[in-house]
Design an enzyme around this catalytic site. Sequence first.
Site, PDB file in Angstrom:
ATOM      1  N   LYS A   1     -12.075  -4.285   8.519  1.00 36.36           N
ATOM      2  CA  LYS A   1     -12.013  -5.061   7.280  1.00 36.36           C
ATOM      3  C   LYS A   1     -12.983  -6.220   7.318  1.00 36.36           C
ATOM      4  O   LYS A   1     -13.451  -6.624   8.393  1.00 36.36           O
ATOM      5  CB  LYS A   1     -10.594  -5.574   7.058  1.00 36.36           C
ATOM      6  CG  LYS A   1     -10.032  -6.307   8.258  1.00 36.36           C
ATOM      7  CD  LYS A   1      -8.594  -6.734   8.027  1.00 36.36           C
ATOM      8  CE  LYS A   1      -8.090  -7.583   9.182  1.00 36.36           C
ATOM      9  NZ  LYS A   1      -6.954  -8.411   8.872  1.00 36.36           N
TER      10      LYS A   1
ATOM     11  N   HIS B   1      -8.282  -1.326   0.645  1.00 33.10           N
ATOM     12  CA  HIS B   1      -7.274  -2.347   0.345  1.00 33.10           C
ATOM     13  C   HIS B   1      -8.052  -3.627   0.099  1.00 33.10           C
ATOM     14  O   HIS B   1      -8.948  -3.947   0.869  1.00 33.10           O
ATOM     15  CB  HIS B   1      -6.360  -2.624   1.535  1.00 33.10           C
ATOM     16  CG  HIS B   1      -5.721  -1.410   2.136  1.00 33.10           C
ATOM     17  ND1 HIS B   1      -4.368  -1.292   2.278  1.00 33.10           N
ATOM     18  CD2 HIS B   1      -6.250  -0.274   2.660  1.00 33.10           C
ATOM     19  CE1 HIS B   1      -4.075  -0.144   2.859  1.00 33.10           C
ATOM     20  NE2 HIS B   1      -5.200   0.492   3.115  1.00 33.10           N
TER      21      HIS B   1
ATOM     22  N   HIS C   1      -5.379  -1.286  -4.525  1.00 27.38           N
ATOM     23  CA  HIS C   1      -5.819  -0.203  -3.654  1.00 27.38           C
ATOM     24  C   HIS C   1      -6.729   0.713  -4.442  1.00 27.38           C
ATOM     25  O   HIS C   1      -6.378   1.156  -5.527  1.00 27.38           O
ATOM     26  CB  HIS C   1      -4.603   0.523  -3.075  1.00 27.38           C
ATOM     27  CG  HIS C   1      -3.805  -0.379  -2.192  1.00 27.38           C
ATOM     28  ND1 HIS C   1      -2.727  -1.089  -2.640  1.00 27.38           N
ATOM     29  CD2 HIS C   1      -4.004  -0.736  -0.900  1.00 27.38           C
ATOM     30  CE1 HIS C   1      -2.266  -1.845  -1.648  1.00 27.38           C
ATOM     31  NE2 HIS C   1      -3.013  -1.654  -0.589  1.00 27.38           N
TER      32      HIS C   1
ATOM     33  N   GLN D   1       0.809 -10.998  -2.891  1.00 24.03           N
ATOM     34  CA  GLN D   1      -0.592 -10.641  -2.705  1.00 24.03           C
ATOM     35  C   GLN D   1      -1.190 -10.249  -4.049  1.00 24.03           C
ATOM     36  O   GLN D   1      -0.537  -9.582  -4.840  1.00 24.03           O
ATOM     37  CB  GLN D   1      -0.703  -9.440  -1.762  1.00 24.03           C
ATOM     38  CG  GLN D   1      -0.211  -9.714  -0.364  1.00 24.03           C
ATOM     39  CD  GLN D   1      -0.280  -8.465   0.498  1.00 24.03           C
ATOM     40  OE1 GLN D   1       0.136  -7.394   0.075  1.00 24.03           O
ATOM     41  NE2 GLN D   1      -0.797  -8.618   1.707  1.00 24.03           N
TER      42      GLN D   1
ATOM     43  N   CYS E   1       0.789  -1.231   0.000  1.00 27.68           N
ATOM     44  CA  CYS E   1       0.000   0.000   0.000  1.00 27.68           C
ATOM     45  C   CYS E   1       0.824   1.287   0.000  1.00 27.68           C
ATOM     46  O   CYS E   1       0.497   2.210  -0.745  1.00 27.68           O
ATOM     47  CB  CYS E   1      -1.053  -0.004   1.101  1.00 27.68           C
ATOM     48  SG  CYS E   1      -0.620  -0.863   2.592  1.00 27.68           S
TER      49      CYS E   1
ATOM     50  N   ARG F   1       7.748 -10.952   5.089  1.00 28.76           N
ATOM     51  CA  ARG F   1       7.512 -10.761   6.527  1.00 28.76           C
ATOM     52  C   ARG F   1       8.294 -11.814   7.278  1.00 28.76           C
ATOM     53  O   ARG F   1       8.275 -12.980   6.898  1.00 28.76           O
ATOM     54  CB  ARG F   1       6.018 -10.878   6.829  1.00 28.76           C
ATOM     55  CG  ARG F   1       5.248  -9.790   6.115  1.00 28.76           C
ATOM     56  CD  ARG F   1       3.770  -9.909   6.267  1.00 28.76           C
ATOM     57  NE  ARG F   1       3.130  -8.961   5.360  1.00 28.76           N
ATOM     58  CZ  ARG F   1       1.831  -8.839   5.182  1.00 28.76           C
ATOM     59  NH1 ARG F   1       1.010  -9.612   5.859  1.00 28.76           N
ATOM     60  NH2 ARG F   1       1.351  -7.962   4.345  1.00 28.76           N
TER      61      ARG F   1
ATOM     62  N   ASP G   1      -2.910  -7.882  -4.859  1.00 32.21           N
ATOM     63  CA  ASP G   1      -3.266  -6.675  -4.130  1.00 32.21           C
ATOM     64  C   ASP G   1      -3.872  -5.609  -5.049  1.00 32.21           C
ATOM     65  O   ASP G   1      -3.605  -5.585  -6.241  1.00 32.21           O
ATOM     66  CB  ASP G   1      -1.986  -6.099  -3.510  1.00 32.21           C
ATOM     67  CG  ASP G   1      -2.266  -5.401  -2.198  1.00 32.21           C
ATOM     68  OD1 ASP G   1      -3.450  -5.271  -1.836  1.00 32.21           O
ATOM     69  OD2 ASP G   1      -1.302  -4.992  -1.531  1.00 32.21           O
TER      70      ASP G   1
END
Length: 737
Positions: A543, A589, A459, A455, A408, A437, A457
């Site tokens: 979320k 997200h 946004h 991900q 993000c 991570r 992902d």
Amino acid sequence: MVQIKLPDGSVKEYSEGVTPRQIAEGIGKRLADAAVAAVANGQIVDLDRPLEHGTDAPIELKLLTSRDREALDVLRHSSAHIMARAVMRLFPGTQLAFGPTTSTGFYYDMRVPGRSISEEDFPAIEAEMARIVEAAEPFERFALPVAEARQFCAGLDQTLKVEHIDEELSLDKYGGILSFYRQGEFVDLCRGPHIPHAGKLGAGAFKLLTIAGSYWKGRTTGPVLQRLYGTSFFDRKELDAHLAQVEEAKKRDHRRIGKELGLFTISPLVGSGLILWMPKGAAVRGQLESFLKDELIKRGYQPVYTPHIGKVDLYRTSGHYPYYKDSQFPPLKLLNDEAIQLVLALEKKLEDQASSSELTAEAEAALVKSAGIGLTWSEWSALSTRAKIELVNEKATAEEYLLKPMNCPHHTQIYAALPRSYRDLPVRLAEFGTVYRYEQSGELSGLTRVRGFTQDDAHLFCTPDQVRGEFRATMELTQHVLSSLGLSDYKVRLSRSDPEDPKYQGAAGDIWRRAEDDIRSVLVEMQLPFEEAPGEAAFYGPKADFLVRDCLGRQWQLGTVQLDYVLPERFGLEYIGADNQPHRPVMIHRAPFGSMERFMGILIEHFAGAFPLWLAPEQVRVLPISEKAEAYAQTVLAELQKAGLRASIDLRSEKIGAKIRDAQLEKLPAMLVVGQKEAESGQVSYRDRLEGDKGAMPLSAAIDRLLEENASRVIRQAAVVAPTAPEPPASEEQHAY
RNA sequence: GCUGGCGUAGCUCAACUGGCAGAGCAUCGGUUUUGUAAACCGAAGGUUGUGAGUUCGACUCUCACCGCCAGCUCCA
């Protein structure tokens, strides 16, 4: 008198203090014998618990027999007691902690002074349990006021129970009264309920499974306890069936199938938790990615690419850095030029003492000064070479970069790179972004818990008015994606903030409440069943998470849709509204798969490695009967490949039966058997993985059939769904007593 | 990270209490030319996860490290 309403609707009067057992006896001896416990006004109670009137309304009573799921839970709770009693007999002085049930069995946390229990002790414990079951002594409930209960536990030398009473039960939590259950010589502080006597547990219908460490009340600093896991049933046959099913589930484990089918590997040399996708696994993943990418383009997303690292300042600005420092790979530190020279010279000195004269004291002093270490020469020269290097690394850092733990922050900078008008919104930036991570070593597991993952992902930057619509669209996208893959056994969790948790203090209460209300109302509007989980929210917003269970019953978060009012603020993102004034956009997200790695893991288990045609790494294989058909087989292969199918050929000098067997074991969706007959007629003999031999057909017909199945993304194999077991009790309940 | 368990050929597993590391499948070579879930013969394959230690002798016992498994704790 008490009025009792039975499930058939009839209401009868009994004298005050009547027990469920007495009521059962009044109905019939058989029922009384079969009864295990009862449900009174929704609460499960012992068969011998006197029923009392709370209100004037009749007590609704249901008797539980071995056929009821709630009864199994009661049985297992009692099984935990029986196990604890057996352990106490074998190892006197054992300290008991908590002994709750789980969705598939039970456990008891305990501490045996002076030794630890090992699996080698299981036969002895089980034998002792068998004796207890055979004796069939009753579970007798009695209650004591808190102070007496405490004293009683102290008398039993159960210090953990005493501690628990002091910490959590001393208040007027349960009306100041705590209950105990007695089984012969064994007494345990316990809320109950229990089966009437130990004999209700069938002979041989229980088994100790495993032993593991656990922390007393989950405190990592506290004493470590031993947790004995077991399971039990009313009947031995059910236990056997359960154990067989567990074995079956293990065969579907993605770690096992991934190895068998050559989908992915993990090399200790590369690092734990870092997935290496092999060609076949990469093929499946590639299909998933292009499928999703097509769906995104249809919905107005714009793909972007961002790098794998970013400056620490980026994460300071976003606010991630302080919260997640522990679970990040340590920063990459870049030193200034002088410091680099200094470190290189010092390291050389360390390696090779003899030529240490290369770095003169004058040169060293000059470097120390210009590198900005901030020490006087005498302070500096007092240090060891190693300490010097460490100090330089610490003090002379020009720049620090992080392997990105999320995408993000990078995406905000793409948004911020252009002036934005309200007419441009929503802006939907999508990327298969790989993040890193540093998960604790004990947490790593196959594809489901890793240190580097991608991900799917995106946004979305939108106006406040657009939030609900965009949120809903992303929820629908996730549902669409999951159902396209035949995944229906998931649930939605609304992860909210927890007002008590300082993690959420930064956000203004109003905004949070509004965001949570938005999510809730969309979920309701969509008629999506969901459960709320306070304290599960991200630090920047609430979320909606999609939770899916793996074949071993473990629950994983896959897709997620998150509302964020915080990051736009922190990065100062703006758009110009219709009023010609700057406004703050809202971020959403979202990741339908969540992590490609985890999703693949779940999918491998879901299909047991037998992917539908459109996902299969190898869709069809040509199997020539003998060398004589090889030339024709090659032309068939070429046609398949020309049609865009992932095809291969088996040219080994094996009999057709062996080639088929191998292709079946490798889970190929389709096989084309070709021999002289087919070569002469331009046909192929089509074999389907599920339906077997479909007979000869023209090659073009076979290709059409394959292309059609591929294009329509048919999922023909009934997914093997893990049995949906009820949730283990909430943690609060577990720790009740 | 913590507790416990495990680590033998590419895979699945043997090797009694310390006494010459073995089998099936896979691989490679040859024979076979096959009709819908396993053809036959042969060869090769190992510093028993790594490194120390105990011992005349270690796959076996001890310690450290690496990795895996179960659970705990954690999980943006």
